[in-house]
Design a protein around this motif. Sequence first.
Motif, mmCIF file in Angstrom:
data_model
loop_
_atom_site.group_PDB
_atom_site.id
_atom_site.type_symbol
_atom_site.label_atom_id
_atom_site.label_comp_id
_atom_site.label_asym_id
_atom_site.label_seq_id
_atom_site.Cartn_x
_atom_site.Cartn_y
_atom_site.Cartn_z
ATOM 1 N N ILE A 25 0.848 -1.191 0.000
ATOM 2 C CA ILE A 25 0.000 0.000 0.000
ATOM 3 C C ILE A 25 0.890 1.250 0.000
ATOM 4 O O ILE A 25 1.870 1.324 0.739
ATOM 5 C CB ILE A 25 -0.938 0.019 1.216
ATOM 6 C CG1 ILE A 25 -1.796 -1.253 1.239
ATOM 7 C CG2 ILE A 25 -1.824 1.249 1.199
ATOM 8 C CD1 ILE A 25 -2.751 -1.378 0.085
ATOM 9 N N PHE A 30 -3.716 3.951 -2.003
ATOM 10 C CA PHE A 30 -4.507 3.636 -0.808
ATOM 11 C C PHE A 30 -6.002 3.839 -1.042
ATOM 12 O O PHE A 30 -6.809 2.935 -0.803
ATOM 13 C CB PHE A 30 -4.047 4.492 0.377
ATOM 14 C CG PHE A 30 -4.900 4.327 1.604
ATOM 15 C CD1 PHE A 30 -4.720 3.238 2.450
ATOM 16 C CD2 PHE A 30 -5.892 5.252 1.913
ATOM 17 C CE1 PHE A 30 -5.521 3.080 3.575
ATOM 18 C CE2 PHE A 30 -6.684 5.102 3.027
ATOM 19 C CZ PHE A 30 -6.499 4.017 3.865
ATOM 20 N N ILE A 78 2.755 -1.025 4.622
ATOM 21 C CA ILE A 78 3.035 0.353 4.239
ATOM 22 C C ILE A 78 4.412 0.726 4.762
ATOM 23 O O ILE A 78 4.657 0.670 5.978
ATOM 24 C CB ILE A 78 1.973 1.315 4.817
ATOM 25 C CG1 ILE A 78 0.569 0.911 4.344
ATOM 26 C CG2 ILE A 78 2.273 2.757 4.420
ATOM 27 C CD1 ILE A 78 -0.548 1.656 5.046
ATOM 28 N N ASN A 83 6.073 6.554 2.590
ATOM 29 C CA ASN A 83 4.677 6.998 2.447
ATOM 30 C C ASN A 83 4.295 7.901 3.617
ATOM 31 O O ASN A 83 3.464 7.532 4.458
ATOM 32 C CB ASN A 83 3.751 5.786 2.372
ATOM 33 C CG ASN A 83 4.062 4.881 1.194
ATOM 34 O OD1 ASN A 83 3.686 5.156 0.061
ATOM 35 N ND2 ASN A 83 4.769 3.791 1.463
ATOM 36 N N LEU A 86 0.365 8.669 4.372
ATOM 37 C CA LEU A 86 -0.401 7.704 5.156
ATOM 38 C C LEU A 86 0.095 7.637 6.599
ATOM 39 O O LEU A 86 -0.695 7.486 7.530
ATOM 40 C CB LEU A 86 -0.323 6.320 4.511
ATOM 41 C CG LEU A 86 -1.102 6.148 3.202
ATOM 42 C CD1 LEU A 86 -0.836 4.772 2.605
ATOM 43 C CD2 LEU A 86 -2.590 6.347 3.423
#
Length: 225
Positions: A25, A30, A78, A83, A86
């Motif tokens: 992800i 996402f 993740i 990232n 997120l």
Amino acid sequence: MNIARFVCFLLLACAALAVADIVQITDENFDTLVKKSDEWVLEFFGTNCGACRAFQPKFEAVERIMSSHGRPTQFGTIDYSQNPGLSARFFVSRIPTVVHIKDHQVRPVTARMPDMIVKFLENEEWRDVKPSSGLLSPYSLFGTLVGYIGKATKWLTQTSPWGMVGLLTGLLIAVVGLSWKVGGNVREEVTRTPEDRDPAVSSTTTASPALPQEKARKRRSKRND
């Protein structure tokens, strides 16, 4: 008790022979992958995190067991540093962090042993856990905004110094131009006369000197009569 442990051991052994189907992800995919009606278990990890490396086989074992049981739960990982959107949106402060998502409700998964996580999911024990709500929900307006800030921070850290100079110069020019335009409008408004603002004032002012002459003419007319 021993039978239960033996059965759990067999399940873990069988799961180890299968290939885990775990989705990577990212900030970009996402919202496309994690639908509201789906059930997801997500792990935030770091490539240089020793605790994350130790937990990874357990997380994969949980996915294989749930898949062998025909459960529709999906699993994803993740990368925390790659990232930041997120990571900021889910308010991740330590890794590994595991969360459960169902109907856009996010709940923490604190168990770290595979059998405990499987029990948590299959018996739907997550329903007894209070989900993140209000401002702390990743799906709230505030959580989404924090996610965008995380993305912007990553972009700024990856921008070259000359790119930053160009960006700041452009912003400065835009601010100065806007300030000059607003200031010009204010100065123009201040220097305008009342006649410029309201033409009716001008016509009244021009007509007012004729009023005394008209009154004098009426008085003379009355005397003559």
